[in-house]
Design an enzyme around this catalytic site. Structure first.
Site, PDB file in Angstrom:
ATOM      1  N   LYS A   1      73.748  88.296  43.375  1.00 39.23           N
ATOM      2  CA  LYS A   1      74.184  87.297  43.909  1.00 39.23           C
ATOM      3  C   LYS A   1      73.273  86.981  44.780  1.00 39.23           C
ATOM      4  CE  LYS A   1      77.648  84.471  42.988  1.00 39.23           C
ATOM      5  NZ  LYS A   1      78.391  84.325  41.741  1.00 39.23           N
TER       6      LYS A   1
ATOM      7  N   GLY B   1      73.992  78.888  39.660  1.00 42.79           N
ATOM      8  CA  GLY B   1      74.688  78.095  40.322  1.00 42.79           C
ATOM      9  C   GLY B   1      76.209  78.827  40.832  1.00 42.79           C
ATOM     10  N   ASP B   2      77.233  78.431  41.864  1.00 39.36           N
ATOM     11  CA  ASP B   2      78.434  78.669  42.126  1.00 39.36           C
ATOM     12  C   ASP B   2      78.923  77.788  42.773  1.00 39.36           C
ATOM     13  OD1 ASP B   2      80.026  81.513  41.919  1.00 39.36           O
ATOM     14  OD2 ASP B   2      80.079  81.379  43.268  1.00 39.36           O
TER      15      ASP B   2
ATOM     16  N   SER C   1      73.659  80.702  30.697  1.00 36.88           N
ATOM     17  CA  SER C   1      72.001  81.018  31.607  1.00 36.88           C
ATOM     18  C   SER C   1      70.830  82.245  31.144  1.00 36.88           C
ATOM     19  CB  SER C   1      72.648  81.571  33.400  1.00 36.88           C
ATOM     20  OG  SER C   1      72.745  80.905  34.037  1.00 36.88           O
TER      21      SER C   1
HETATM   22  P1  NDP Z   1      82.862  74.286  42.408  1.00 42.56           P
HETATM   23  O1  NDP Z   1      82.015  74.447  44.193  1.00 42.56           O
HETATM   24  O2  NDP Z   1      82.133  73.696  41.489  1.00 42.56           O
HETATM   25  O3  NDP Z   1      83.668  74.081  43.354  1.00 42.56           O
HETATM   26  C1  NDP Z   1      85.170  75.424  43.584  1.00 42.56           C
HETATM   27  C2  NDP Z   1      85.943  74.528  43.907  1.00 42.56           C
HETATM   28  O4  NDP Z   1      87.547  75.455  44.680  1.00 42.56           O
HETATM   29  C3  NDP Z   1      86.275  73.193  44.519  1.00 42.56           C
HETATM   30  O5  NDP Z   1      87.350  72.749  43.873  1.00 42.56           O
HETATM   31  C4  NDP Z   1      86.986  73.846  45.798  1.00 42.56           C
HETATM   32  O6  NDP Z   1      87.677  73.355  46.430  1.00 42.56           O
HETATM   33  C5  NDP Z   1      87.542  74.983  45.872  1.00 42.56           C
HETATM   34  N1  NDP Z   1      88.231  76.186  46.452  1.00 42.56           N
HETATM   35  C6  NDP Z   1      86.748  77.127  46.698  1.00 42.56           C
HETATM   36  N2  NDP Z   1      86.870  77.321  48.131  1.00 42.56           N
HETATM   37  C7  NDP Z   1      87.894  77.355  48.275  1.00 42.56           C
HETATM   38  C8  NDP Z   1      88.739  78.813  49.434  1.00 42.56           C
HETATM   39  N3  NDP Z   1      88.461  78.809  50.231  1.00 42.56           N
HETATM   40  N4  NDP Z   1      90.801  77.568  49.094  1.00 42.56           N
HETATM   41  C9  NDP Z   1      90.931  77.095  47.906  1.00 42.56           C
HETATM   42  N5  NDP Z   1      89.385  76.065  47.298  1.00 42.56           N
HETATM   43  C10 NDP Z   1      88.705  76.329  47.380  1.00 42.56           C
HETATM   44  O7  NDP Z   1      82.991  75.766  41.668  1.00 42.56           O
HETATM   45  P2  NDP Z   1      83.009  76.714  40.786  1.00 42.56           P
HETATM   46  O8  NDP Z   1      83.802  75.536  39.869  1.00 42.56           O
HETATM   47  O9  NDP Z   1      81.021  76.714  40.382  1.00 42.56           O
HETATM   48  O10 NDP Z   1      83.269  78.056  41.413  1.00 42.56           O
HETATM   49  C11 NDP Z   1      84.202  77.873  40.999  1.00 42.56           C
HETATM   50  C12 NDP Z   1      84.859  79.586  40.685  1.00 42.56           C
HETATM   51  O11 NDP Z   1      84.079  79.648  39.667  1.00 42.56           O
HETATM   52  C13 NDP Z   1      84.397  80.822  41.900  1.00 42.56           C
HETATM   53  O12 NDP Z   1      84.854  81.842  42.066  1.00 42.56           O
HETATM   54  C14 NDP Z   1      82.955  81.075  41.322  1.00 42.56           C
HETATM   55  O13 NDP Z   1      82.374  82.653  41.819  1.00 42.56           O
HETATM   56  C15 NDP Z   1      83.257  81.418  39.568  1.00 42.56           C
HETATM   57  N6  NDP Z   1      83.138  81.337  38.727  1.00 42.56           N
HETATM   58  C16 NDP Z   1      81.534  79.940  38.578  1.00 42.56           C
HETATM   59  C17 NDP Z   1      80.303  80.590  37.587  1.00 42.56           C
HETATM   60  C18 NDP Z   1      79.384  78.994  37.323  1.00 42.56           C
HETATM   61  O14 NDP Z   1      78.850  78.714  36.282  1.00 42.56           O
HETATM   62  N7  NDP Z   1      79.865  77.692  38.510  1.00 42.56           N
HETATM   63  C19 NDP Z   1      80.180  81.099  36.553  1.00 42.56           C
HETATM   64  C20 NDP Z   1      81.264  81.723  37.234  1.00 42.56           C
HETATM   65  C21 NDP Z   1      82.451  81.984  38.079  1.00 42.56           C
HETATM   66  P3  NDP Z   1      87.560  72.044  48.374  1.00 42.56           P
HETATM   67  O15 NDP Z   1      86.104  71.101  47.020  1.00 42.56           O
HETATM   68  O16 NDP Z   1      88.296  71.847  48.970  1.00 42.56           O
HETATM   69  O17 NDP Z   1      85.695  73.560  49.150  1.00 42.56           O
HETATM   70  O1  2IT Z   2      80.236  84.265  38.305  1.00 45.13           O
HETATM   71  C1  2IT Z   2      78.825  83.581  37.769  1.00 45.13           C
HETATM   72  O2  2IT Z   2      79.095  84.129  36.709  1.00 45.13           O
HETATM   73  C2  2IT Z   2      78.057  82.279  37.988  1.00 45.13           C
HETATM   74  N1  2IT Z   2      78.198  82.002  39.097  1.00 45.13           N
HETATM   75  C3  2IT Z   2      77.083  82.463  37.257  1.00 45.13           C
HETATM   76  C4  2IT Z   2      76.217  83.423  37.125  1.00 45.13           C
HETATM   77  C5  2IT Z   2      74.758  82.940  36.798  1.00 45.13           C
HETATM   78  O3  2IT Z   2      73.488  83.948  36.819  1.00 45.13           O
HETATM   79  O4  2IT Z   2      74.405  81.578  35.397  1.00 45.13           O
END
Ligand code: NDP
Ligand code: 2IT
Length: 458
Positions: free
Chosen positions: A138, A177-178, A390
């Site tokens: 990560k 991404g994340d 991925s």
């Molecule tokens: P995005 O950046 O697309 O969206 C994040 C969302 O969560 C936004 O609505 C954001 O609001 C909100 N958010 C983030 N931090 C906070 C906080 N501290 N308090 C309140 N709201 C918050 O991210 P993702 O959708 O990609 O990721 C969301 C979660 O899913 C994370 O935990 C990530 O690690 C996990 N994840 C993502 C994957 C992926 O493929 N993208 C895969 C597996 C897990 P705001 O815009 O106001 O900050």
């Molecule tokens: O938390 C997760 O699994 C991710 N942000 C996606 C990782 C990836 O390599 O696609």
């Protein structure tokens, strides 16, 4: 009736868990999220390995809790107004026993070494559950993309990649991404890698489909969460159809999760961002969801605007867990569902919590959910669909080929079904009650542990 007394094995396990965690705490001061993630795994894995001396002699769990390496670097970039900014970038390479390091990049002001160590540790177990040859890593930076222009984002990504380039490679480490890193950022990062190395290689996933990105990667995490819940409910001879769902977040995971819940016939009544949450009792249907996706991906606005557009309530500074629902999907960030939230969910009749975000449920909240008979799909199982696709993107890049979206969706569904099955196998099912967290921890551990044993002391 008196409570049953713990057995001597349980007592030994408890003191062994404490000893193990004390060591981890001493070696990792100021990293509470990392300790939390290790604790959650240790409480299931330590008793499991109690009668498996090879894993103890080879100190497998201790080795897994010490990342292979942590790289930290300065990222210097210039804002549109000429100001020079300095951020801290990281890559945590946790474990590559079963494949190249793999895991996302997070751009958020809260990013620090401990948070990325927790995410990389979790990723190792998650990637193992997918059945694909992917190790755990990560990275990210304490950069806040909010309010930044496209040009600023590009310059930041270029500066970030100028350092990251030294540590990644298609057979070494493949980021994605994340939070704060989506298709736009991956494109800029990929462009800079190419400029620096002259190589067109699969060193990132989540790329645009015109330059090696897999179809369905944007959808994969959110769809996978809904597939996981569908598998859990089918196991109980139930279904998502007709269920009221609360979703938090409004980014990549949340929005595609809503899309798949809708297609299963569920009704989603909440979404959120860091400003608060909207409650739409009519349900966030396809048209409203398309509006949210445009708001977040193109106009980069706040979820509060939804309430004005569709005349519903916006609750400032709060999370959606007091809204009655059958299924809760925390899809924003870590520790966003606490003990009080869990009690509200239980009192309102919630039956399933599925973690779209990584470790969104606090340990006390997990205790409440499990004691109140709520099924909990832990993040390392529930959100593994993203990294799974991925992994499929890496396979397609290696073959210089692209599968169509039906093929990828079928593979994703098969992978999520496999994850569900592993959780059931190791999660000590009593009737239809499965401890999914335990199942995911042990199943994820075994594959990595066996590879580490086979590869000797290294
Ligand atoms: P995005 O950046 O697309 O969206 C994040 C969302 O969560 C936004 O609505 C954001 O609001 C909100 N958010 C983030 N931090 C906070 C906080 N501290 N308090 C309140 N709201 C918050 O991210 P993702 O959708 O990609 O990721 C969301 C979660 O899913 C994370 O935990 C990530 O690690 C996990 N994840 C993502 C994957 C992926 O493929 N993208 C895969 C597996 C897990 P705001 O815009 O106001 O900050
Ligand atoms: O938390 C997760 O699994 C991710 N942000 C996606 C990782 C990836 O390599 O696609």
């Amino acid at each position: 009736m008196s409570r049953p007394q713990p057995t001597s094995t349980e007592l030994n396990s408890t003191s062994e868990i404490d000893q193990f965690l004390n060591q981890i705490a001493l070696r990792n001061p100021g990293e509470p999220e990392f300790l939390q993630a290790v604790h959650e795994v240790a409480q299931d894995v330590v008793p499991f390995i109690a009668d498996k001396p090879i894993y103890q002699e080879m100190r497998i769990l201790e080795r897994m809790a010490e990342p292979d390496r942590v790289v930290s670097f300065r990222v210097t970039w210039q804002a549109d107004n000429g100001e020079v900014h300095i951020n801290r970038g990281f890559r945590v390479q946790s474990n590559n026993a079963i494949g190249p390091y793999k895991g996302g990049l997070r751009f958020h002001p809260s990013v620090n070494q401990g948070i990325l160590k927790f995410l990389a540790f979790e990723q190792t177990f998650k990637n193992s559950l997918t059945g694909l040859p992917l190790g755990g890593g990560k990275g990210g930076a304490d950069f806040d993309p909010k309010g930044r222009s496209d040009a600023e984002i590009m310059r930041f990504c270029q500066a970030f990649m100028s350092e990251l380039v030294h540590y990644i490679g298609p057979d070494c480490d493949v980021p994605a991404g994340d939070i704060g890193v989506g298709g736009r950022e991956i494109g800029y990062l990929f462009g800079q890698y190419k400029r620096l190395t002259k190589q067109f290689q699969g060193i990132l996933t989540g790329k645009g489909p015109s330059f090696g990105g897999s179809l369905m990667r944007p959808e994969a995490t959110g769809y996978g969460v809904a597939y996981m819940v569908n598998n859990m409910l089918t196991h109980k001879k139930d279904a998502i159809e007709g269920k009221i769902c609360c979703v938090s977040g409004s980014g990549n995971v949340a929005t595609f999760c809503v899309q798949k819940i809708n297609s299963f016939g569920g009704k989603v009544v909440t979404l959120s961002d860091s400003g608060g949450f909207i409650h739409d009792p009519d349900g966030i249907d396809a048209d409203r969801l398309a509006w949210v996706m445009d708001l977040k991906n193109n106009r980069r606005g706040r979820i509060e605007e939804y309430a004005k557009e569709f005349k519903c309530e916006f609750i400032t500074g709060a999370r959606p867990w007091q809204v009655p629902c059958d299924i809760a999907f925390p899809c924003a960030t870590q520790n966003e569902l606490n003990q009080a939230d869990a009690e509200h969910l239980a009192n309102n009749g919630c039956k399933v919590v599925a973690e779209g975000a990584n470790m969104p449920t606090t340990p006390k909240a997990v205790e409440v959910l499990l004691s109140r008979g709520i099924a909990l799909a832990p993040s390392k199982a529930a959100n593994a669909g993203g990294v799974a696709v991925s992994g499929l993107e890496m396979s397609q890049n290696s073959q210089r080929y692209a599968w169509d979206s039906t093929e990828i969706d079928e593979k994703l569904q098969r992978i999520m079904a496999g994850i569900h099955e592993q959780c059931v196998t190791y999660g000590e099912p009593r009737g239809t009650e499965v401890n999914y967290a335990k199942g995911a921890n042990i199943a994820g551990f075994v594959k990595v542990a066996d590879a580490m044993v086979a590869q000797g002391i290294c």
